[in-house]
Structures are given as C-alpha cells and as structure tokens.
Design a protein around this motif. Structure first.
Motif, PDB file in Angstrom:
ATOM      1  N   ALA A 187      10.702  -5.201 -14.659  1.00 33.48           N
ATOM      2  CA  ALA A 187       9.386  -4.567 -14.519  1.00 33.48           C
ATOM      3  C   ALA A 187       9.493  -3.240 -13.766  1.00 33.48           C
ATOM      4  O   ALA A 187      10.130  -3.172 -12.717  1.00 33.48           O
ATOM      5  N   PRO A 188       8.918  -2.177 -14.325  1.00 34.23           N
ATOM      6  CA  PRO A 188       8.978  -0.873 -13.651  1.00 34.23           C
ATOM      7  C   PRO A 188       8.129  -0.882 -12.381  1.00 34.23           C
ATOM      8  O   PRO A 188       7.249  -1.725 -12.213  1.00 34.23           O
ATOM      9  N   SER A 189       8.415   0.057 -11.493  1.00 42.09           N
ATOM     10  CA  SER A 189       7.593   0.193 -10.290  1.00 42.09           C
ATOM     11  C   SER A 189       6.193   0.652 -10.692  1.00 42.09           C
ATOM     12  O   SER A 189       5.984   1.147 -11.808  1.00 42.09           O
ATOM     13  N   VAL A 190       5.250   0.493  -9.779  1.00 41.11           N
ATOM     14  CA  VAL A 190       3.872   0.900 -10.061  1.00 41.11           C
ATOM     15  C   VAL A 190       3.817   2.382 -10.405  1.00 41.11           C
ATOM     16  O   VAL A 190       3.124   2.801 -11.337  1.00 41.11           O
ATOM     17  N   THR A 191       4.592   3.177  -9.658  1.00 44.24           N
ATOM     18  CA  THR A 191       4.580   4.626  -9.902  1.00 44.24           C
ATOM     19  C   THR A 191       5.158   4.963 -11.270  1.00 44.24           C
ATOM     20  O   THR A 191       4.589   5.775 -12.013  1.00 44.24           O
ATOM     21  N   ASP A 192       6.290   4.338 -11.629  1.00 40.87           N
ATOM     22  CA  ASP A 192       6.902   4.605 -12.945  1.00 40.87           C
ATOM     23  C   ASP A 192       5.970   4.173 -14.076  1.00 40.87           C
ATOM     24  O   ASP A 192       5.863   4.859 -15.102  1.00 40.87           O
ATOM     25  N   TYR A 193       5.306   3.043 -13.871  1.00 41.27           N
ATOM     26  CA  TYR A 193       4.350   2.576 -14.875  1.00 41.27           C
ATOM     27  C   TYR A 193       3.211   3.579 -15.047  1.00 41.27           C
ATOM     28  O   TYR A 193       2.828   3.932 -16.173  1.00 41.27           O
ATOM     29  N   LYS A 194       2.681   4.062 -13.926  1.00 37.65           N
ATOM     30  CA  LYS A 194       1.563   5.003 -13.993  1.00 37.65           C
ATOM     31  C   LYS A 194       1.989   6.343 -14.598  1.00 37.65           C
ATOM     32  O   LYS A 194       1.188   7.002 -15.279  1.00 37.65           O
ATOM     33  N   LEU A 195       3.231   6.745 -14.359  1.00 34.93           N
ATOM     34  CA  LEU A 195       3.724   7.984 -14.967  1.00 34.93           C
ATOM     35  C   LEU A 195       3.799   7.848 -16.491  1.00 34.93           C
ATOM     36  O   LEU A 195       3.457   8.773 -17.227  1.00 34.93           O
ATOM     37  N   THR A 196       4.251   6.681 -16.942  1.00 38.39           N
ATOM     38  CA  THR A 196       4.305   6.430 -18.388  1.00 38.39           C
ATOM     39  C   THR A 196       2.904   6.396 -18.978  1.00 38.39           C
ATOM     40  O   THR A 196       2.652   6.940 -20.056  1.00 38.39           O
ATOM     41  N   ARG A 197       1.985   5.774 -18.256  1.00 40.52           N
ATOM     42  CA  ARG A 197       0.595   5.719 -18.693  1.00 40.52           C
ATOM     43  C   ARG A 197      -0.022   7.119 -18.722  1.00 40.52           C
ATOM     44  O   ARG A 197      -0.753   7.481 -19.644  1.00 40.52           O
ATOM     45  N   LYS A 198       0.297   7.918 -17.708  1.00 40.35           N
ATOM     46  CA  LYS A 198      -0.229   9.276 -17.644  1.00 40.35           C
ATOM     47  C   LYS A 198       0.236  10.082 -18.860  1.00 40.35           C
ATOM     48  O   LYS A 198      -0.526  10.879 -19.432  1.00 40.35           O
ATOM     49  N   ALA A 199       1.499   9.881 -19.275  1.00 39.59           N
ATOM     50  CA  ALA A 199       2.026  10.613 -20.437  1.00 39.59           C
ATOM     51  C   ALA A 199       1.200  10.307 -21.685  1.00 39.59           C
ATOM     52  O   ALA A 199       0.933  11.203 -22.501  1.00 39.59           O
ATOM     53  N   VAL A 200       0.758   9.042 -21.829  1.00 38.54           N
ATOM     54  CA  VAL A 200      -0.092   8.667 -22.967  1.00 38.54           C
ATOM     55  C   VAL A 200      -1.421   9.421 -22.902  1.00 38.54           C
ATOM     56  O   VAL A 200      -1.896   9.974 -23.904  1.00 38.54           O
ATOM     57  N   TYR A 201      -2.025   9.479 -21.720  1.00 36.30           N
ATOM     58  CA  TYR A 201      -3.309  10.164 -21.571  1.00 36.30           C
ATOM     59  C   TYR A 201      -3.181  11.657 -21.849  1.00 36.30           C
ATOM     60  O   TYR A 201      -4.038  12.255 -22.514  1.00 36.30           O
ATOM     61  N   VAL A 202      -2.104  12.260 -21.329  1.00 29.49           N
ATOM     62  CA  VAL A 202      -1.912  13.704 -21.515  1.00 29.49           C
ATOM     63  C   VAL A 202      -1.730  14.036 -22.990  1.00 29.49           C
ATOM     64  O   VAL A 202      -2.360  14.958 -23.529  1.00 29.49           O
ATOM     65  N   GLU A 203      -0.868  13.273 -23.665  1.00 27.38           N
ATOM     66  CA  GLU A 203      -0.613  13.544 -25.087  1.00 27.38           C
ATOM     67  C   GLU A 203      -1.824  13.201 -25.948  1.00 27.38           C
ATOM     68  O   GLU A 203      -2.067  13.860 -26.964  1.00 27.38           O
ATOM     69  N   THR A 204      -2.587  12.187 -25.538  1.00 28.67           N
ATOM     70  CA  THR A 204      -3.832  11.878 -26.257  1.00 28.67           C
ATOM     71  C   THR A 204      -4.807  13.037 -26.140  1.00 28.67           C
ATOM     72  O   THR A 204      -5.463  13.426 -27.114  1.00 28.67           O
ATOM     73  N   ALA A 205      -4.912  13.593 -24.929  1.00 22.98           N
ATOM     74  CA  ALA A 205      -5.795  14.742 -24.714  1.00 22.98           C
ATOM     75  C   ALA A 205      -5.318  15.948 -25.527  1.00 22.98           C
ATOM     76  O   ALA A 205      -6.130  16.657 -26.143  1.00 22.98           O
ATOM     77  N   ASN A 206      -4.008  16.184 -25.545  1.00 25.96           N
ATOM     78  CA  ASN A 206      -3.469  17.308 -26.326  1.00 25.96           C
ATOM     79  C   ASN A 206      -3.745  17.133 -27.818  1.00 25.96           C
ATOM     80  O   ASN A 206      -4.104  18.082 -28.517  1.00 25.96           O
ATOM     81  N   MET A 207      -3.593  15.887 -28.296  1.00 26.08           N
ATOM     82  CA  MET A 207      -3.850  15.605 -29.704  1.00 26.08           C
ATOM     83  C   MET A 207      -5.319  15.800 -30.021  1.00 26.08           C
ATOM     84  O   MET A 207      -5.686  16.363 -31.066  1.00 26.08           O
TER      85      MET A 207
END
Length: 761
Positions: free
Chosen positions: A597-617
């Motif tokens: 299981a990734p750390s909370v921070t690593d998980y949130k960074l991965t989640r943030k990447a989804v939000y950023v790319e969703t916004a860009n799309m």
C-alpha cells in the motif's frame, strides 16, 4: 352549505398566507444571499488586487499633479501599472521575483524600443523578435508569461514615441520610481497580513467546490439532461482544479506558511487538505442516475435529496464567506434532522416498494460523511498549532510544481510541435506586419491601439482567440458608448476624475472574474483619461472602437491562417495522458491487495494527477467545441470519452475507498483478475493513442501478488460481492473507453490516408 363555504374560504386563506410566507422567506433568503455575495466580493482577492493597482496608479498622478507635473505623474503611474499587472497571486518570494523581473525587463524593452523606433524597418523587425521572445516566456510558467506580456505592452506604448537621451533617462527615472512604489505597496501588505492571500484563495476554492456539488445535485432532478450536466460538471472541475493549484502555490511555497508555528498557517493547511478530500468524495459519489431517476423519481424522495445537497452547498458558501471576512467560522445548519428524515423516508420506501433502496442508502451514507467532514473543518478553529503534525506541512510541498526558470524548456519548445512556439511565431509575424503596413500606409494615426488589441486577443488556441475577440468587441463597443455619453453630459473635472477612479478600480477588480465587464469599464476610463489631455474625445472614441474591430479581425484571421493550433491536433495526446493517470491510479488497488500500500502522500499525488489531467482534458474539449465545424474532427468520440472518463474516475475513487475500509479476507483471485482486466483495457487504449509526438513512452507496471494471499478468502461475503459488482462496472466502463479510442483511431487513420491520397493526386 355556509359552513362548507366558510371552511373552503378558510382553507384558501391559509393556503394564500402560507404561500405568501414561503415566498417572503425565499425573497429574504435571496436578498441575504445577494448581500453576502456583494460583501464577499469586497473581501475577495479580486477586489484587493484592483484596489492595490488603483492606489499604485492613481496616487502618483494626484501627488505630481498637485505640483504641476501631471505628465511625470502618468509615467510613475505606468511603472506601477506594468509591475502591478505582473504581480499575479502566488508565494511571496515568487511575487517579489516576478515584480523585479517585470521592472527590469520592461525597462530594457523601453531602451531598445527607443533606440530603433525612428526607423520603420528596424522597428518592424524588432517588434517581431521581441514578440516572439516574450511570447515564449509562457513555456516557464504563467507568471513569466505575464511579465512577457507587460514587456510587449511597454514596447507597443512607445512604437510611435521617441525620446532624446536626456528625456529618456528622465523617463526611466520616473518609471522606475513607479515600479518601486508598487513593489513597496505590495510587499508591505504581504508583511502586515501574510496569510490574507491564502485565506482569499481558500475561500474561492471552497466556493467553486460548492458550485461543483450544486451541479451534482442536478442529477437528482428528473427534468435535467444528464449528459449536458456532465459537461457542465467537467467544466466546473477544471475551475476547481485551477483554484486548488493556485492555493497550493500560495500556501505551500511560502516559507512563512511552512515554517511558522502559529495557528493560522497550520489551520489553513488543515482546512485545505479536508476541502480537497471533500471534493474527492463528492467526485466519487457517482451512481447510475438514469436508473435512480427512473426508479425513485415518482416517489419524490430525489427532490428531498437534492434539497439537502443544496443546503449543504449553502453551508460551504457560508464557510467560504466567513473565511474570506476573517471571522471564526460557525455552522449555519444542523443537518441531523434532515438526514434522519431522509433515513425514515428510505425505510418507508423499503416497506412499501418491491425493489431495493440500496442505492439511496449509499447516497445517504455519502451525505453523512460529507456533513462529518464540514463539521471537522468548523472544529479546526479550536485547534492549537501543535495539533497539526509537521509531516502534513512537509509532504504538502510535494504537491506543488516547481516554478524555477529552466532554459532547457525554452530550447525543447523551439519546434512547430509546440503550441507555445506556434503562438509565438504567429504573434511575431502578425504584430510585425501589422505595424509595418499601418505605419507605411498611414491608414490610422495611432497603430498602438490596433497592436494592443491584437496582443490582448491573440491566444495560443483558436477557440480562446475567438472567445476573447467577441468579449473585447462587446466590452469596447458598450464601454465606448457609455464613455461618450458621460463626456457629453458631464463637464465637471472633479466628477469626471471620481468616475475615472471608479472605472479603473472596477475594471482591474473584474479582469479575472468577467473579462467583458472589465473591458466595458476600462474603455470609459481610457476615454475620460484622454479627455483631460485631448479636446476631440468623441473622435477618439470612434477611432478606438474602429481600431478595436480592425485589431480583432486581424487576430481572428491570423489564428485561422498562420500556424493554426487546432485542438483536434492535441486531443489524442490529452486523452493518452489522462488514461495513463487513470491507469496509475487503479494500479494502486493492486498494490493495496499485494500488501504494498502506498503512503497517504503518494496516493494523493497519484489522485492529483488524475484530477489535473481530467481538468486538462476538459479544457481541451471546451476549446474544441468553439472551433469551426469542419475542424471538429472527433467531437462525438471525445464527448463520450470525457463523460465515460468522469464515470471511471469517480468509481475508481470509490473502489480505492472500499479497499481501504474492507477486510482483506474478502478479496479473492477473481477480484485481482478483474482489476488486471481493467488495466489491460486501459493499456490497450493507451497504446492505440501513442504517436511520435507522445511526451514519453508508457511502461505498464507489473505487480506480483503472493500465492498465499487468498488462502483464507471468503467468497460469500457481502463486501466481497459488492466489490465484485464495482469491478464489473469499472470493467464495462474501461471497455467502453477502449471502443471509443478504437473508433477514434480508425477515423484518424482513415483521414490520414485520405489526406495522403489527395497530396499524391
């Protein structure tokens, strides 16, 4: 008979009184809401920015005019204005560096412009070179792009004005004084109220999250077109992401916020972290709204859910308002009664209906969790500084993108594949040729206004250029008429000056809120200012409106002809990046199952990447819709892709939350097989979207799960069955996305073959 009539009249009387009270209550709430909106604006960063620039620009003019040096006062004011416009929100260190860079580079631009502006040919070449270089500043960051625009503006102001050496030195002295004056104002405010900008940006972020949830409430209205609402939702998500990024920059790149042990910095950090989680949960709360509407619409319970959700958004607005006004947040509502009433209605439906109310119970559970989160936020105001763990502050820095100036980025973007490079080339060609043609032919006496219009309107994408063009023309035309009317009816200099200050303050307070209204107020300001130095104000008004139309047409046509940048050329790469972000996010599920299981921070960074790319799309798709019809090659496919991706992202978050909460013994081999199948569908889609222009190679991740991991798996558990249903739905969405990508790939391949045949023939 009389008794019946009396009873009927009494019924009507009570009904009328009830409706009057209800309407009066709604009216009072509306007035209170509008009053709060107005107050909130005056406390906002937009008004603060406008007030700061107004003080920086108007005060020098007043002081110098008192001593009979109005012209020198306007030069000082120009220095404050250009440095002020480069002072965009961000960490104090970044703002300071941006303002200093703006002051130095605009000064250098003035010197070079003054050296060549007596020769039309040299100046035309210089305009082209300067526009290209300064437009390329956008490769670094938005602050650098703003500084570049201010340098272009400085050049345009002086294309037709030459100063002898002595006057030029005098000019630079007063200009530098204006820049230093504004820097002193800006930094002193930051020192006095170091957290103010973070509070304002946090307030804006919460308001946009409230708007997002308000749109989600529409799904519980049977009259709403769900597909159109999805597009509005994605558009709002783009705005939420933008404000979250701004706040990260303000909050986590400030040394004071990171190092300070006072209560305020830690409090703002906690609130922001919870608002991000709250937004994620609202995103994850996704259901089959068509099925829910069809099944439960006639019962009326969906309207009750919508009303409670709207009430919750009012609570978020209240929180944002109190943060903005710097008062201790206090809750507006107690949701316990509303949630209990919804629970009772669901129980009643369970007893009276023949179908399951499981979906409604999931919505209710989600609502309870959202209410719990906002109560936690209200409770943070009572925390002590030591209650916030240091790690939360340190990890927050990992979420902020580096803003360092890297010349490697400049070199890497010197290719026609780069959107910014194409825009810089277009800007250089258009500005240089326009100046040369209008200066040689003497069609207009002031080519500056045409060039300024082109600079403001011309954007990297056709859609943005078209939108800004329409906004500029509308604002200038209406504002010009208002300005002319004022100058025809008002002749008192004092009243005109008061109006000038009002228009200036309003315009610069609204530029980031509503560009049309900002231009509408800016045009009367310019005309009133010119009336103090020119008698032919109405002629100037006509000339300004005409020049704006000419500049707008040139900008619009150039974006269509010179190195055009169509979103259909970028959309496949945006889709690919988004699918990769989703792939990396769902991989976290396998890591969780494998005991990695990734750390909370690593998980949130991965989640943030989804939000950023969703916004860009989402941004790419919005711009795509504004382009000419014949250029919208894949609109239907991209529309479906955007909607299905939003559903995929929502259910992926739900999946991760479920895995985090459930007992690992409920997970079996079938679940792992289903997750790998989802990842396989995404991987195939990513490979189909690969091209020579792709930023980087995609490498699928391999997660090994020990054989004894499922030795004690309980295949009959309710949680396990629920997880199976979630994975089946996710798999279906992933397959639907793959079909869309296949259709788009086939269409683009066919188009490429047709283009090749046309070229050969």
């Amino acid at each position: 008979m009389n008794l019946q009539f009396t009873a009927l009249m009494e019924y009507y009387r009570r009904t009328i009184v009830f409706n009057m009270k209800r309407n009066l209550s709604k009216f009072v709430l509306y007035i209170m809401k509008q009053t709060q909106e107005i107050k909130s604006f005056f406390y906002s960063q937009y008004f603060a920015d406008g007030l700061r620039i107004t003080i920086g620009c108007i005060v020098p003019v007043l002081i110098f005019a008192t001593f009979g040096q109005f012209t020198n006062g306007t030069i000082v004011s120009l220095g404050a204005l250009l440095v002020g416009l480069s002072d965009t929100p961000g960490a104090p260190t970044h703002r300071r560096k941006g303002m200093i860079a703006g002051a130095i580079l605009t000064t250098l631009t003035f010197i070079l412009t003054n050296l060549v502006n007596q020769n039309v040919y040299l100046l035309a070449v210089f305009i082209g070179m300067a526009c290209f270089i300064f437009a390329m500043f956008a490769v670094f960051n938005s602050r650098a792009a703003n500084v570049g625009l201010m340098c272009i503006l400085m050049m345009l102001i002086h294309v037709q004005i030459h100063y002898p050496i002595a006057e030029a030195i005098n000019y630079l002295g007063f200009y530098t004084l204006g820049g230093l004056w504004y820097i002193a104002i800006s930094l002193s405010i930051t020192q006095v109220r170091p957290y103010r900008l973070a509070e304002q940006e946090l307030s804006e972020t919460i308001r946009y999250v409230a708007d997002y949830i308000r749109l989600k409430a529409n799904f519980y209205d049977a009259k709403i077109d769900n597909d159109k609402n999805y597009l509005k939702l994605i558009e709002k998500q783009v705005e939420v992401n933008q404000h979250q990024e701004n706040l990260r920059d303000v909050l986590f790149q400030s040394k004071r916020s990171i190092k300070d042990t006072t209560k305020v910095g830690r409090y703002l950090t906690l609130v922001f972290n919870d608002i991000v989680d709250l937004f994620e949960q609202s995103m994850a709360a996704h259901y089959d709204y068509n099925a829910i509407s069809e099944r439960f619409g006639p019962t009326g319970i969906l309207e009750d859910f919508k009303n409670v959700i709207l009430k919750y958004t009012n609570e978020l607005d209240n929180l944002a308002y109190q943060l903005n006004t710097n008062t201790q947040p206090k809750p507006l509502y107690d949701f316990d009664a509303d949630l209990s009433r919804l629970h009772a209605k669901i129980d009643q439906l369970d007893r009276s209906q023949q179908y399951s109310t499981f979906a409604l119970r999931k919505v209710l559970i989600n609502l309870r969790d959202l209410v719990r989160r906002i109560r936690n936020i209200y409770g943070y105001s009572h925390l002590q500084p030591d209650d916030v763990k240091r790690k939360e502050i340190d990890d927050a820095k990992r979420f902020v993108q580096s803003s360092a100036i890297d010349l490697k980025k400049f070199r890497e973007n010197l290719t026609l594949k780069s959107t910014i490079f194409r825009h810089a080339c277009r800007m250089a060609i258009v500005m240089s040729i326009t100046y040369y043609v209008f200066e040689v032919t003497n069609i207009t006496n002031n080519v500056y206004w045409i060039l300024l219009t082109i600079m403001v309107i011309l954007k990297p994408g056709f859609g943005l250029t078209k939108e800004r063009n329409i906004q500029r023309l509308i604002g200038t035309t209406i504002g010009g008429l208002i300005g002319a009317l004022i100058l025809l009816t008002i002749h008192d200099p004092t009243v005109l000056f008061v109006l000038l200050v009002f228009f200036f303050l309003t315009a610069y307070s609204l530029f980031r809120v509503n560009y049309v209204i900002a231009v509408l107020f800016m045009t009367p300001y310019v005309l009133i200012m010119l009336s103090f130095v020119s008698a032919n104000t109405l002629d100037v008004t006509k000339e300004r409106i005409l020049d704006t139309f000419i500049g707008g047409m040139i900008a619009f046509l150039s974006s269509y002809v010179i190195f055009p940048n169509w979103e259909s050329m970028q959309v496949k790469e945006s889709m690919r990046k988004l699918l990769i972000a989703n792939y990396n996010y769902i991989v976290q599920a396998l890591k969780e199952i494998a005991g990695q299981a990734p750390s909370v921070t690593d998980y949130k960074l991965t989640r943030k990447a989804v939000y950023v790319e969703t916004a860009n799309m989402g941004s790419t798709f919005q711009r795509m819709l504004t382009e000419p019809k014949k250029r919208q090659k894949y609109t239907k496919e991209v529309n479906k892709f955007v909607i299905f991706n939003h559903i995929l992202a929502s259910f992926s978050v739900t999946l991760m939350n479920h895995l985090d909460e459930m007992d690992n013994n409920y997970i079996n081999k079938d679940h792992v097989r289903a997750i790998r199948k989802i990842l396989s569908s995404l991987e195939q889609s990513i490979q189909l979207l690969h091209s020579e222009d792709s930023a980087k190679e995609f490498v699928p991740l391999t997660i090994e799960i020990p054989n004894d991991r499922f030795a004690h798996a309980d295949t009959s558990s309710v949680d396990g069955q629920l997880l199976t249903e979630q994975l089946e739905f996710l798999g279906k969405i992933a397959q639907d996305l793959h079909k869309i990508v296949q259709d788009l790939h086939a269409k683009s391949t066919a188009m490429s073959e047709n283009d090749l045949q046309k070229a050969l023939s």
